[in-house]
Design a protein around this motif. Structure first.
Motif, short mmCIF file in Angstrom:
data_model
loop_
_atom_site.label_atom_id
_atom_site.label_comp_id
_atom_site.label_asym_id
_atom_site.label_seq_id
_atom_site.Cartn_x
_atom_site.Cartn_y
_atom_site.Cartn_z
N TYR A 4 0.74 -1.34 -0.10
CA TYR A 4 0.10 0.03 -0.09
C TYR A 4 0.83 1.20 -0.07
O TYR A 4 0.56 2.03 -0.79
N GLN A 5 1.93 1.15 0.72
CA GLN A 5 2.83 2.46 0.86
C GLN A 5 3.48 2.49 -0.58
O GLN A 5 3.55 3.74 -1.14
N SER A 6 3.92 1.46 -1.05
CA SER A 6 4.63 1.42 -2.29
C SER A 6 3.73 1.93 -3.37
O SER A 6 4.27 2.86 -4.33
N ILE A 7 2.55 1.47 -3.45
CA ILE A 7 1.69 1.86 -4.59
C ILE A 7 1.44 3.36 -4.26
O ILE A 7 1.35 4.17 -5.39
N ALA A 8 1.35 3.79 -3.23
CA ALA A 8 1.03 5.40 -2.84
C ALA A 8 2.45 6.12 -3.28
O ALA A 8 2.01 7.18 -4.00
N LYS A 9 3.37 5.65 -3.30
CA LYS A 9 4.65 6.21 -3.41
C LYS A 9 4.67 6.43 -5.18
O LYS A 9 5.16 7.48 -5.77
N LEU A 43 9.39 3.22 -12.35
CA LEU A 43 8.81 3.43 -11.06
C LEU A 43 8.69 2.34 -10.05
O LEU A 43 8.90 2.14 -9.05
N LEU A 44 8.41 1.11 -11.00
CA LEU A 44 8.22 -0.25 -10.04
C LEU A 44 9.71 -0.76 -9.65
O LEU A 44 9.70 -0.95 -8.21
N ALA A 45 10.78 -0.48 -10.24
CA ALA A 45 11.93 -0.95 -9.76
C ALA A 45 12.53 0.17 -8.81
O ALA A 45 13.04 -0.28 -7.69
N LYS A 46 12.19 1.31 -8.89
CA LYS A 46 12.59 2.25 -7.60
C LYS A 46 11.76 2.07 -6.53
O LYS A 46 12.44 2.03 -5.22
N HIS A 47 10.51 1.74 -6.60
CA HIS A 47 9.78 1.42 -5.28
C HIS A 47 9.58 -0.07 -4.93
O HIS A 47 8.75 -0.38 -4.02
N GLN A 120 -6.07 0.79 -13.71
CA GLN A 120 -6.97 0.85 -12.68
C GLN A 120 -6.38 0.88 -11.68
O GLN A 120 -6.81 1.53 -10.39
N VAL A 121 -5.18 0.16 -11.26
CA VAL A 121 -4.52 0.11 -10.08
C VAL A 121 -3.95 1.57 -9.76
O VAL A 121 -4.04 2.05 -8.74
N PHE A 122 -3.18 2.11 -10.78
CA PHE A 122 -2.52 3.48 -10.65
C PHE A 122 -3.16 4.52 -10.93
O PHE A 122 -2.66 5.68 -11.07
N CYS A 123 -4.40 4.63 -11.60
CA CYS A 123 -5.24 5.54 -11.70
C CYS A 123 -4.49 6.47 -12.86
O CYS A 123 -4.43 7.86 -12.52
N ILE A 124 -3.84 5.96 -13.87
CA ILE A 124 -3.03 6.77 -14.74
C ILE A 124 -3.87 7.89 -15.63
O ILE A 124 -4.77 7.50 -16.33
#
Length: 158
Positions: A4-9, A43-47, A120-124
């Motif tokens: 949840y924190q990772s997705i928020a970041k 972004l996925l790699a960073k977080h 849907q997950v990241f509301c792009i």
């Protein structure tokens, strides 16, 4: 961080992905899977988030083109599991459809499913979101309006 924190970041950093590609057959603009993957991989790699797909259901059928050729039509229901560094995860289940005259119908269905799971997950957003404080309108004169004052006696308030 947990998922949840990772997705928020990631949400804090994800840029808009514009509809910059054009489908010339049906004449509409779209965002391609390459655009999504190229935006999200760093972004996925960073977080420290990775994604594992699992095909839950698949149907395939042959369809005939208007010119008499054969198209393979594939529909896949896929669960995408988003994992964080601590092992926590969330799931997104989406359906993807794809057609191809060769061996790529399932690949196309999976690419579409992945793209929409990410949307849907990241509301792009499709356009850059502008900060309302980035511009200040010029000062203007105050317009004075007259109103009729209404007086209410305190005993009338409930």
């Amino acid at each position: 961080m947990n998922i949840y924190q990772s997705i928020a970041k990631i949400l804090e950093e994800v840029p808009a992905i514009g509809k910059n590609k054009k489908n010339t057959t049906q004449n509409f603009m779209f965002r391609g899977i390459d655009d999504v993957m190229n935006t999200f991989q760093p972004l996925l790699a960073k977080h420290k988030v990775f994604i594992v797909p699992q095909v839950l259901e698949q149907t395939r059928e042959e369809r005939q083109t208007s010119k008499g050729g054969t198209l393979l039509y594939s529909i896949c229901k896929i669960k995408y599991i988003f994992y964080a560094e601590d092992g926590s995860s969330i799931e997104a289940i989406v359906v993807g459809e794809g057609m191809d005259s060769g061996d790529k119908a399932t690949n196309k269905a999976m690419a579409i499913a992945m793209k929409y799971a990410m949307f849907q997950v990241f509301c792009i957003p499709t356009e850059e979101m502008k900060d309302p404080d980035s511009e200040t309108p010029p000062a203007s004169k105050k317009v004075t309006k007259t109103t009729n004052d209404i007086k209410i006696h305190p005993t009338q308030i409930e």
